[in-house]
Design a protein around this motif. Structure first.
Motif, PDB file in Angstrom:
ATOM      1  N   ILE A   1     -74.194  87.898  25.740  1.00 51.49           N
ATOM      2  CA  ILE A   1     -73.702  89.026  26.526  1.00 51.49           C
ATOM      3  C   ILE A   1     -73.111  88.532  27.849  1.00 51.49           C
ATOM      4  O   ILE A   1     -72.080  89.041  28.306  1.00 51.49           O
ATOM      5  CB  ILE A   1     -74.817  90.066  26.766  1.00 51.49           C
ATOM      6  CG1 ILE A   1     -75.165  90.771  25.453  1.00 51.49           C
ATOM      7  CG2 ILE A   1     -74.414  91.094  27.822  1.00 51.49           C
ATOM      8  CD1 ILE A   1     -74.007  91.526  24.810  1.00 51.49           C
ATOM      9  N   GLN A   2     -73.712  87.530  28.444  1.00 46.89           N
ATOM     10  CA  GLN A   2     -73.185  86.984  29.701  1.00 46.89           C
ATOM     11  C   GLN A   2     -71.778  86.434  29.506  1.00 46.89           C
ATOM     12  O   GLN A   2     -70.890  86.664  30.333  1.00 46.89           O
ATOM     13  CB  GLN A   2     -74.116  85.890  30.258  1.00 46.89           C
ATOM     14  CG  GLN A   2     -75.473  86.384  30.691  1.00 46.89           C
ATOM     15  CD  GLN A   2     -76.437  86.615  29.526  1.00 46.89           C
ATOM     16  OE1 GLN A   2     -76.251  86.137  28.408  1.00 46.89           O
ATOM     17  NE2 GLN A   2     -77.477  87.391  29.786  1.00 46.89           N
ATOM     18  N   GLU A   3     -71.576  85.705  28.421  1.00 43.79           N
ATOM     19  CA  GLU A   3     -70.250  85.150  28.139  1.00 43.79           C
ATOM     20  C   GLU A   3     -69.269  86.252  27.723  1.00 43.79           C
ATOM     21  O   GLU A   3     -68.104  86.237  28.118  1.00 43.79           O
ATOM     22  CB  GLU A   3     -70.334  84.096  27.038  1.00 43.79           C
ATOM     23  CG  GLU A   3     -71.098  82.856  27.448  1.00 43.79           C
ATOM     24  CD  GLU A   3     -71.383  81.949  26.264  1.00 43.79           C
ATOM     25  OE1 GLU A   3     -71.117  80.738  26.406  1.00 43.79           O
ATOM     26  OE2 GLU A   3     -71.864  82.438  25.209  1.00 43.79           O
ATOM     27  N   MET A   4     -69.753  87.205  26.935  1.00 46.13           N
ATOM     28  CA  MET A   4     -68.908  88.301  26.478  1.00 46.13           C
ATOM     29  C   MET A   4     -68.419  89.139  27.665  1.00 46.13           C
ATOM     30  O   MET A   4     -67.280  89.612  27.675  1.00 46.13           O
ATOM     31  CB  MET A   4     -69.670  89.180  25.497  1.00 46.13           C
ATOM     32  CG  MET A   4     -68.793  90.167  24.761  1.00 46.13           C
ATOM     33  SD  MET A   4     -69.722  91.151  23.587  1.00 46.13           S
ATOM     34  CE  MET A   4     -70.359  89.882  22.497  1.00 46.13           C
ATOM     35  N   ALA A   5     -69.268  89.317  28.674  1.00 48.30           N
ATOM     36  CA  ALA A   5     -68.901  90.102  29.855  1.00 48.30           C
ATOM     37  C   ALA A   5     -67.677  89.517  30.556  1.00 48.30           C
ATOM     38  O   ALA A   5     -66.909  90.243  31.182  1.00 48.30           O
ATOM     39  CB  ALA A   5     -70.081  90.187  30.822  1.00 48.30           C
ATOM     40  N   GLN A   6     -67.484  88.213  30.416  1.00 50.99           N
ATOM     41  CA  GLN A   6     -66.322  87.560  31.031  1.00 50.99           C
ATOM     42  C   GLN A   6     -65.013  87.951  30.336  1.00 50.99           C
ATOM     43  O   GLN A   6     -63.927  87.674  30.856  1.00 50.99           O
ATOM     44  CB  GLN A   6     -66.508  86.044  31.010  1.00 50.99           C
ATOM     45  CG  GLN A   6     -67.682  85.585  31.849  1.00 50.99           C
ATOM     46  CD  GLN A   6     -67.998  84.110  31.642  1.00 50.99           C
ATOM     47  OE1 GLN A   6     -67.158  83.342  31.188  1.00 50.99           O
ATOM     48  NE2 GLN A   6     -69.216  83.731  31.975  1.00 50.99           N
ATOM     49  N   HIS A   7     -65.137  88.580  29.157  1.00 48.17           N
ATOM     50  CA  HIS A   7     -63.963  88.997  28.389  1.00 48.17           C
ATOM     51  C   HIS A   7     -63.878  90.516  28.251  1.00 48.17           C
ATOM     52  O   HIS A   7     -63.002  91.017  27.540  1.00 48.17           O
ATOM     53  CB  HIS A   7     -63.988  88.351  27.003  1.00 48.17           C
ATOM     54  CG  HIS A   7     -63.971  86.858  27.052  1.00 48.17           C
ATOM     55  ND1 HIS A   7     -62.827  86.143  27.293  1.00 48.17           N
ATOM     56  CD2 HIS A   7     -64.983  85.957  26.935  1.00 48.17           C
ATOM     57  CE1 HIS A   7     -63.122  84.853  27.301  1.00 48.17           C
ATOM     58  NE2 HIS A   7     -64.420  84.716  27.095  1.00 48.17           N
ATOM     59  N   ALA A   8     -64.772  91.243  28.914  1.00 47.80           N
ATOM     60  CA  ALA A   8     -64.783  92.706  28.811  1.00 47.80           C
ATOM     61  C   ALA A   8     -63.442  93.281  29.254  1.00 47.80           C
ATOM     62  O   ALA A   8     -62.821  92.788  30.199  1.00 47.80           O
ATOM     63  CB  ALA A   8     -65.904  93.287  29.663  1.00 47.80           C
ATOM     64  N   MET A   9     -62.977  94.263  28.542  1.00 44.10           N
ATOM     65  CA  MET A   9     -61.740  95.002  28.838  1.00 44.10           C
ATOM     66  C   MET A   9     -60.487  94.127  28.781  1.00 44.10           C
ATOM     67  O   MET A   9     -59.408  94.541  29.199  1.00 44.10           O
ATOM     68  CB  MET A   9     -61.833  95.683  30.211  1.00 44.10           C
ATOM     69  CG  MET A   9     -63.000  96.629  30.358  1.00 44.10           C
ATOM     70  SD  MET A   9     -62.936  98.058  29.256  1.00 44.10           S
ATOM     71  CE  MET A   9     -61.610  98.987  30.003  1.00 44.10           C
ATOM     72  N   GLU A  10     -60.612  92.946  28.232  1.00 46.99           N
ATOM     73  CA  GLU A  10     -59.524  91.969  28.192  1.00 46.99           C
ATOM     74  C   GLU A  10     -58.242  92.521  27.554  1.00 46.99           C
ATOM     75  O   GLU A  10     -57.135  92.181  27.974  1.00 46.99           O
ATOM     76  CB  GLU A  10     -60.013  90.742  27.428  1.00 46.99           C
ATOM     77  CG  GLU A  10     -59.180  89.522  27.569  1.00 46.99           C
ATOM     78  CD  GLU A  10     -59.857  88.327  26.915  1.00 46.99           C
ATOM     79  OE1 GLU A  10     -60.523  87.576  27.627  1.00 46.99           O
ATOM     80  OE2 GLU A  10     -59.717  88.162  25.682  1.00 46.99           O
ATOM     81  N   GLY A  11     -58.394  93.403  26.572  1.00 39.32           N
ATOM     82  CA  GLY A  11     -57.224  93.946  25.872  1.00 39.32           C
ATOM     83  C   GLY A  11     -56.326  94.815  26.739  1.00 39.32           C
ATOM     84  O   GLY A  11     -55.140  94.954  26.462  1.00 39.32           O
ATOM     85  N   VAL A  12     -56.875  95.411  27.792  1.00 39.75           N
ATOM     86  CA  VAL A  12     -56.073  96.253  28.683  1.00 39.75           C
ATOM     87  C   VAL A  12     -55.977  95.704  30.103  1.00 39.75           C
ATOM     88  O   VAL A  12     -55.161  96.145  30.890  1.00 39.75           O
ATOM     89  CB  VAL A  12     -56.590  97.714  28.749  1.00 39.75           C
ATOM     90  CG1 VAL A  12     -56.373  98.422  27.425  1.00 39.75           C
ATOM     91  CG2 VAL A  12     -58.019  97.783  29.206  1.00 39.75           C
ATOM     92  N   ASP A  13     -56.848  94.743  30.422  1.00 41.60           N
ATOM     93  CA  ASP A  13     -56.865  94.192  31.782  1.00 41.60           C
ATOM     94  C   ASP A  13     -57.483  92.798  31.736  1.00 41.60           C
ATOM     95  O   ASP A  13     -58.699  92.636  31.823  1.00 41.60           O
ATOM     96  CB  ASP A  13     -57.676  95.107  32.703  1.00 41.60           C
ATOM     97  CG  ASP A  13     -57.645  94.680  34.155  1.00 41.60           C
ATOM     98  OD1 ASP A  13     -57.121  93.589  34.470  1.00 41.60           O
ATOM     99  OD2 ASP A  13     -58.157  95.453  34.989  1.00 41.60           O
ATOM    100  N   ALA A  14     -56.640  91.803  31.611  1.00 44.41           N
ATOM    101  CA  ALA A  14     -57.114  90.422  31.480  1.00 44.41           C
ATOM    102  C   ALA A  14     -57.895  89.948  32.701  1.00 44.41           C
ATOM    103  O   ALA A  14     -58.680  89.007  32.611  1.00 44.41           O
ATOM    104  CB  ALA A  14     -55.937  89.485  31.226  1.00 44.41           C
ATOM    105  N   GLU A  15     -57.734  90.601  33.834  1.00 44.51           N
ATOM    106  CA  GLU A  15     -58.419  90.188  35.065  1.00 44.51           C
ATOM    107  C   GLU A  15     -59.660  91.026  35.372  1.00 44.51           C
ATOM    108  O   GLU A  15     -60.291  90.839  36.410  1.00 44.51           O
ATOM    109  CB  GLU A  15     -57.443  90.276  36.238  1.00 44.51           C
ATOM    110  CG  GLU A  15     -56.264  89.333  36.087  1.00 44.51           C
ATOM    111  CD  GLU A  15     -55.237  89.502  37.190  1.00 44.51           C
ATOM    112  OE1 GLU A  15     -55.509  90.240  38.163  1.00 44.51           O
ATOM    113  OE2 GLU A  15     -54.175  88.893  37.078  1.00 44.51           O
ATOM    114  N   PHE A  16     -60.020  91.940  34.483  1.00 40.86           N
ATOM    115  CA  PHE A  16     -61.136  92.852  34.734  1.00 40.86           C
ATOM    116  C   PHE A  16     -62.391  92.124  35.212  1.00 40.86           C
ATOM    117  O   PHE A  16     -62.937  92.436  36.268  1.00 40.86           O
ATOM    118  CB  PHE A  16     -61.450  93.676  33.471  1.00 40.86           C
ATOM    119  CG  PHE A  16     -62.656  94.565  33.599  1.00 40.86           C
ATOM    120  CD1 PHE A  16     -62.551  95.790  34.247  1.00 40.86           C
ATOM    121  CD2 PHE A  16     -63.883  94.186  33.078  1.00 40.86           C
ATOM    122  CE1 PHE A  16     -63.658  96.615  34.374  1.00 40.86           C
ATOM    123  CE2 PHE A  16     -64.989  94.998  33.202  1.00 40.86           C
ATOM    124  CZ  PHE A  16     -64.880  96.218  33.852  1.00 40.86           C
TER     125      PHE A  16
END
Length: 163
Positions: free
Chosen positions: A30-45
């Motif tokens: 989950i910690q690593e996944m959080a670094q990619h959260a919302m990536e599809g609409v906002d790569a810098e989220f």
């Protein structure tokens, strides 16, 4: 429960669980996944979110699969609450179950990216400090407030067991 204060990260309609937590990252923690959260609409989220920030969306937030990773990754990224005009029911329940407030607000479209909000779950209010507006939402029942305060469903059950 204490107030939540944070900067808004604003998104539109139909943000589904595949956007929140892309499938290609399902094998990560989950910690690593959080670094990619919302990536599809906002790569810098993930790099923009500060602890306590608030995600605001419009209609049908969290539709798609029932993956609990979606609210978990948002919470791990630092999001303290999600506000939307409407939620997919499974996302809403998963969010509450993991201790992430999900609040339905018909006026969510009025809130802008970058606004500063103060959310008071007990009072049922959202103060937009940037726009000097106060919104009201239907307060959650006390049992759900207690569950959020405890950190989610598992934490609530563990507290009951230890009594």
């Amino acid at each position: 429960m204490e107030q939540m204060r944070g900067t808004v990260h604003k998104y539109g309609d139909n943000i589904n669980t595949d956007i929140i937590t892309p499938g290609k990252y399902m094998e990560l923690s989950i910690q690593e996944m959080a670094q990619h959260a919302m990536e599809g609409v906002d790569a810098e989220f993930a790099s923009k979110v500060a602890p306590g920030d608030i995600l605001v969306a419009e209609n049908n937030f969290g539709s798609g699969s029932s993956r609990e990773t979606a609210p978990l990754a948002l919470k791990e990224a630092g999001i303290s609450a999600v506000i939307a005009k409407s939620f997919a029911r499974i996302f809403y329940r998963n969010a509450i179950n993991i201790g992430l407030p999900a609040l339905e607000l018909p006026e969510a479209a009025e809130i802008r990216d970058g606004d500063r909000l103060v959310v008071d779950l007990a009072a049922g209010t959202i103060e937009n400090q940037t726009q000097n507006k106060l919104y009201h939402f239907v307060p959650m029942p006390q049992r759900l407030l207690d569950m959020l305060e405890a950190g989610g469903l598992v934490a609530t059950l563990e507290q009951r067991e230890s009594r």
